[in-house]
Enzyme design. Structure first.
Site, PDB file in Angstrom:
ATOM      1  CG  MET A  25      29.064 -67.036 -10.772  1.00 15.72           C
ATOM      2  SD  MET A  25      29.694 -67.592 -12.193  1.00 15.72           S
ATOM      3  CE  MET A  25      30.347 -66.285 -12.937  1.00 15.72           C
ATOM      4  N   GLY A  26      32.286 -67.825  -7.370  1.00 14.25           N
ATOM      5  CA  GLY A  26      33.560 -67.705  -6.540  1.00 14.25           C
ATOM      6  C   GLY A  26      34.202 -68.687  -6.452  1.00 14.25           C
TER       7      GLY A  26
ATOM      8  CG  ASN B  38      31.227 -68.502   1.655  1.00 16.28           C
ATOM      9  OD1 ASN B  38      31.042 -68.059   0.519  1.00 16.28           O
ATOM     10  ND2 ASN B  38      30.359 -69.439   2.373  1.00 16.28           N
TER      11      ASN B  38
ATOM     12  CB  VAL C 142      29.054 -61.766  -1.481  1.00 18.20           C
ATOM     13  CG1 VAL C 142      30.232 -62.503  -0.781  1.00 18.20           C
ATOM     14  CG2 VAL C 142      29.231 -60.329  -1.743  1.00 18.20           C
TER      15      VAL C 142
ATOM     16  CB  SER D 264      30.037 -62.874 -19.736  1.00 18.50           C
ATOM     17  OG  SER D 264      28.918 -63.715 -20.397  1.00 18.50           O
TER      18      SER D 264
ATOM     19  CE  LYS E 146      27.998 -60.499 -17.451  1.00 18.86           C
ATOM     20  NZ  LYS E 146      27.266 -60.602 -16.160  1.00 18.86           N
TER      21      LYS E 146
ATOM     22  CG  HIS F 266      27.794 -59.687 -22.338  1.00 16.15           C
ATOM     23  ND1 HIS F 266      26.967 -60.417 -21.503  1.00 16.15           N
ATOM     24  CD2 HIS F 266      28.236 -60.415 -23.166  1.00 16.15           C
ATOM     25  CE1 HIS F 266      27.158 -61.587 -21.938  1.00 16.15           C
ATOM     26  NE2 HIS F 266      27.864 -61.877 -22.712  1.00 16.15           N
ATOM     27  CG  ASN F 267      24.400 -59.806 -18.414  1.00 19.85           C
ATOM     28  OD1 ASN F 267      25.564 -60.157 -18.800  1.00 19.85           O
ATOM     29  ND2 ASN F 267      24.131 -60.337 -17.334  1.00 19.85           N
TER      30      ASN F 267
ATOM     31  CD  GLU G 158      23.095 -63.467 -21.273  1.00 14.51           C
ATOM     32  OE1 GLU G 158      24.117 -63.141 -21.132  1.00 14.51           O
ATOM     33  OE2 GLU G 158      22.293 -64.154 -20.452  1.00 14.51           O
TER      34      GLU G 158
ATOM     35  NE  ARG H  78      14.453 -62.631 -20.615  1.00 13.15           N
ATOM     36  CZ  ARG H  78      15.732 -63.250 -20.189  1.00 13.15           C
ATOM     37  NH1 ARG H  78      15.863 -63.261 -19.005  1.00 13.15           N
ATOM     38  NH2 ARG H  78      16.830 -63.427 -21.088  1.00 13.15           N
TER      39      ARG H  78
ATOM     40  CG  HIS I 200       6.803 -28.057 -23.955  1.00 12.80           C
ATOM     41  ND1 HIS I 200       7.210 -27.810 -22.885  1.00 12.80           N
ATOM     42  CD2 HIS I 200       5.672 -28.592 -23.969  1.00 12.80           C
ATOM     43  CE1 HIS I 200       6.436 -28.299 -21.844  1.00 12.80           C
ATOM     44  NE2 HIS I 200       5.487 -28.880 -22.485  1.00 12.80           N
TER      45      HIS I 200
HETATM   46  P1  NDP Z   1      25.144 -65.804  -5.351  1.00 11.49           P
HETATM   47  O1  NDP Z   1      24.766 -64.825  -5.863  1.00 11.49           O
HETATM   48  O2  NDP Z   1      24.201 -66.872  -5.102  1.00 11.49           O
HETATM   49  O3  NDP Z   1      25.649 -65.480  -3.805  1.00 11.49           O
HETATM   50  C1  NDP Z   1      25.857 -66.574  -2.826  1.00 11.49           C
HETATM   51  C2  NDP Z   1      27.189 -65.956  -2.202  1.00 11.49           C
HETATM   52  O4  NDP Z   1      27.070 -64.604  -1.459  1.00 11.49           O
HETATM   53  C3  NDP Z   1      27.549 -66.957  -1.020  1.00 11.49           C
HETATM   54  O5  NDP Z   1      28.801 -67.280  -0.868  1.00 11.49           O
HETATM   55  C4  NDP Z   1      26.967 -66.399   0.393  1.00 11.49           C
HETATM   56  O6  NDP Z   1      27.617 -66.871   1.500  1.00 11.49           O
HETATM   57  C5  NDP Z   1      27.502 -64.728   0.069  1.00 11.49           C
HETATM   58  N1  NDP Z   1      26.969 -63.777   0.627  1.00 11.49           N
HETATM   59  C6  NDP Z   1      25.509 -63.456   0.528  1.00 11.49           C
HETATM   60  N2  NDP Z   1      25.092 -62.545   1.546  1.00 11.49           N
HETATM   61  C7  NDP Z   1      26.315 -62.209   2.051  1.00 11.49           C
HETATM   62  C8  NDP Z   1      26.833 -61.355   3.057  1.00 11.49           C
HETATM   63  N3  NDP Z   1      25.745 -60.311   3.628  1.00 11.49           N
HETATM   64  N4  NDP Z   1      27.807 -61.423   3.854  1.00 11.49           N
HETATM   65  C9  NDP Z   1      28.923 -62.402   3.360  1.00 11.49           C
HETATM   66  N5  NDP Z   1      28.573 -63.173   2.158  1.00 11.49           N
HETATM   67  C10 NDP Z   1      27.247 -62.952   1.788  1.00 11.49           C
HETATM   68  O7  NDP Z   1      26.286 -66.425  -5.672  1.00 11.49           O
HETATM   69  P2  NDP Z   1      26.718 -66.838  -7.452  1.00 11.49           P
HETATM   70  O8  NDP Z   1      28.047 -67.343  -7.301  1.00 11.49           O
HETATM   71  O9  NDP Z   1      25.828 -67.400  -8.125  1.00 11.49           O
HETATM   72  O10 NDP Z   1      27.126 -65.285  -7.910  1.00 11.49           O
HETATM   73  C11 NDP Z   1      28.076 -64.227  -7.341  1.00 11.49           C
HETATM   74  C12 NDP Z   1      27.948 -63.072  -8.186  1.00 11.49           C
HETATM   75  O11 NDP Z   1      28.319 -63.364  -9.346  1.00 11.49           O
HETATM   76  C13 NDP Z   1      26.532 -62.521  -8.224  1.00 11.49           C
HETATM   77  O12 NDP Z   1      26.758 -61.113  -8.136  1.00 11.49           O
HETATM   78  C14 NDP Z   1      25.877 -63.027  -9.516  1.00 11.49           C
HETATM   79  O13 NDP Z   1      25.008 -61.884 -10.031  1.00 11.49           O
HETATM   80  C15 NDP Z   1      27.260 -62.966 -10.335  1.00 11.49           C
HETATM   81  N6  NDP Z   1      27.227 -63.847 -11.663  1.00 11.49           N
HETATM   82  C16 NDP Z   1      26.638 -64.831 -11.705  1.00 11.49           C
HETATM   83  C17 NDP Z   1      26.670 -65.804 -12.746  1.00 11.49           C
HETATM   84  C18 NDP Z   1      26.086 -67.173 -12.609  1.00 11.49           C
HETATM   85  O14 NDP Z   1      26.050 -67.826 -13.552  1.00 11.49           O
HETATM   86  N7  NDP Z   1      25.675 -67.453 -11.342  1.00 11.49           N
HETATM   87  C19 NDP Z   1      27.185 -65.451 -13.982  1.00 11.49           C
HETATM   88  C20 NDP Z   1      27.849 -64.189 -13.720  1.00 11.49           C
HETATM   89  C21 NDP Z   1      27.966 -63.326 -12.647  1.00 11.49           C
HETATM   90  P3  NDP Z   1      26.940 -67.840   2.422  1.00 11.49           P
HETATM   91  O15 NDP Z   1      27.521 -69.160   1.627  1.00 11.49           O
HETATM   92  O16 NDP Z   1      27.524 -67.679   3.743  1.00 11.49           O
HETATM   93  O17 NDP Z   1      25.588 -67.758   2.203  1.00 11.49           O
END
Ligand code: NDP
Length: 474
Positions: free
Chosen positions: A13-14, A32, A74, A128, A182, A185-186, A189, A287, A449
């Site tokens: 996502m990031g 990262n 993260v 989303s 959000k 929304h989920n 969903e 589920r 009551h």
């Molecule tokens: P993840 O939720 O799998 O998280 C992984 C990331 O978090 C990595 O960059 C990891 O770094 C970092 N991280 C974990 N712990 C730490 C820590 N203690 N300190 C610093 N960094 C940390 O990534 P996603 O991209 O899947 O999701 C990111 C967010 O977006 C989540 O909240 C998720 O729920 C939300 N989201 C995700 C969707 C999806 O389709 N995946 C859709 C919408 C929202 P490292 O690489 O070093 O391990």
């Protein structure tokens, strides 16, 4: 050149949001915890725009223009707090920390309050659309202070999905409002997917229609009032054939639905708000039941169905379509009702027309229906979505089919928890007298009551253990 925004957390996502920002002309500083992710992004995508890779949060913050905008992507939960703790000493008043992950809105409220004391803006943003949306234009639901939106809004609006040139992004309300919306929304969903599943089960188990044929039915449904992303991809998944076995893909997938928690949060929140959000709750429970392997296996031999052979109604497929549509409307109505109640509870000014409008594209529940929902809240501001004339009439048209489908499913022993609970909600709303009067009587008898009367104001108690005379309590 200073970066306009920094992104820390470059998993799927990031990384995709960072690329989306860069593709839209923003200079994006990257960080990262594990450097390999930053390197991979630069290696594969550096030609998509201006990136500044960094190796520490200090370096990331140092690369940003002021006021600084740091997008934290993260893992939700403790990692967000850990990153905030590391970031805070590096930032200055008016800087903005943005959490666009799936954080629980109460965490966002807590974080916003704590950071506001330090003069920092904390913006919880609901995003989303999954990874594809993050890259090409998600639906974006930002909370936080209005002031922060002035700085952040233009960027978020630019990278969001658009419908007829209008961004699917708007300031939702203060503190955790964005994450709350959000979350709902989920929840919707979850319900959307469950009603699709129930329709699929009925078509196969009651009408014997195989997945390949169902794929065509769903594709057809996608041309009408059910037109939506989830119906579209249901047609695709149902039509998919497993390459290894030649069987329908869904027949080789274990029938236990996973969940990451946002549906559960929605239901917990609905319970806390005292709301009858039954469609979403039943979807989460469905589920959960699907994952009870051991009990399901034992039930195969222990529990008897005694199904009642039933002739299917004429036009059963069309009946199922209408039941799906009506149940879906109820889930949306219940979800939107949560927004109304939460706005009161948390002092947010949620604009339902705007929220429905920004779900029209980019997000998983995107659907034609949302255009009509937007229009209903713009024009009529109904107390319940189902009261908007267009929906009251649509659901009235669907009711006979809905009743036939639920009755058929019950006779045949096919579980339709959302079809049936949504119909019960609809009937419950309509009913002039509910058995809650008896509940009140029972509560008064065993626990004093008290109850209210239909004919006189005041709170009353009957002396059940004495002469059964009634005493007024206030
Ligand atoms: P993840 O939720 O799998 O998280 C992984 C990331 O978090 C990595 O960059 C990891 O770094 C970092 N991280 C974990 N712990 C730490 C820590 N203690 N300190 C610093 N960094 C940390 O990534 P996603 O991209 O899947 O999701 C990111 C967010 O977006 C989540 O909240 C998720 O729920 C939300 N989201 C995700 C969707 C999806 O389709 N995946 C859709 C919408 C929202 P490292 O690489 O070093 O391990």
């Amino acid at each position: 050149m200073a970066a306009q925004i920094g992104v820390t957390g470059l998993a799927v996502m990031g990384a995709n949001l960072a690329r989306n920002l860069a593709r839209n002309g923003y200079t994006v500083a990257l960080h990262n915890r594990t450097k390999a992710r930053t390197d991979a992004l630069i290696e594969k995508h550096c030609d998509e725009g201006e990136f500044i890779p960094t190796e520490s949060l200090e370096e990331l913050v140092g690369a940003l223009e002021r006021p600084r905008r740091v997008l934290v992507m993260v893992k939700a939960g403790a990692p967000v707090d850990a990153v905030i703790e590391d970031l805070v000493p590096l930032l200055e008043p008016d800087d903005i920390i943005i959490d666009a992950g799936n954080s629980l809105f109460t965490d966002t409220r807590r974080r916003e309050a704590a950071l506001a004391e330090k003069g920092l803006h904390f913006v919880g943003v609901g995003v989303s659309g999954g990874e594809e949306g993050a890259l090409n234009g998600p639906s974006i639901m930002p909370g936080g202070s209005k002031q922060s939106y002035e700085s952040l809004g233009p960027m978020l609006e630019k990278i969001s999905a658009h419908v007829d040139g209008v961004p699917c992004c708007a300031w939702i309300g203060t503190d955790g409002a964005g994450h709350f919306v959000k979350m709902v929304h989920n929840g919707i969903e979850y319900a959307d997917m469950q009603v699709i599943g129930e329709a699929h089960d009925l078509l196969r188990s009651a009408a014997g229609i195989e997945p390949a044929e169902q794929s065509k039915i769903f594709a057809e449904w996608n041309k009408g009032e059910l037109s939506s992303f989830l119906i579209e991809i249901a047609a695709e998944v149902l039509g998919h054939v497993d390459a290894k076995t030649g069987k329908p893909f869904i027949d080789v997938v274990v029938d236990s639905a996973g969940q990451k928690g946002t549906g559960r949060w929605t239901v917990i929140s609905a319970l806390e708000l005292g709301l009858p959000t039954s469609g979403i709750a039943e979807s989460v429970f469905a589920r959960a039941l699907s994952s009870q392997h051991a009990q399901r296996e034992e039930a195969q031999t222990t529990l008897v169905g005694n199904e009642i052979p039933t002739e299917l109604p004429d036009n059963f497929v069309e009946d199922v379509r209408q039941a799906l549509y009506a149940s879906k409307l109820v889930s949306y109505a219940q979800g939107l009702d949560m927004l109304v109640a939460a706005a009161k509870e948390y002092d947010w000014e949620l604009n339902l027309a705007e929220i429905a409008s920004l779900w029209r594209a980019g997000c998983i529940i995107r659907a034609e229906l949302l255009k009509d929902i937007t229009a209903a809240y713009q024009n009529e501001r109904p107390a319940n979505l189902l009261f908007a004339p267009a929906f009251a009439s649509a659901i009235a048209d669907a009711v006979p089919a809905w009743r036939r489908v639920v009755a058929t499913a019950v006779q045949l022993g096919i579980p339709v928890p959302v079809f049936s609970s949504s119909l019960a909600y609809y009937d419950g709303l309509r009913r002039d007298r509910l058995p809650a009067a008896l509940t009140q009587g029972l509560r008064d008898l065993f626990g004093a009551h008290t109850y209210n009367r239909v004919d006189v104001d005041g709170t009353f108690h009957t002396l059940w253990g004495e002469d059964k005379s009634e005493v007024q309590q206030d």
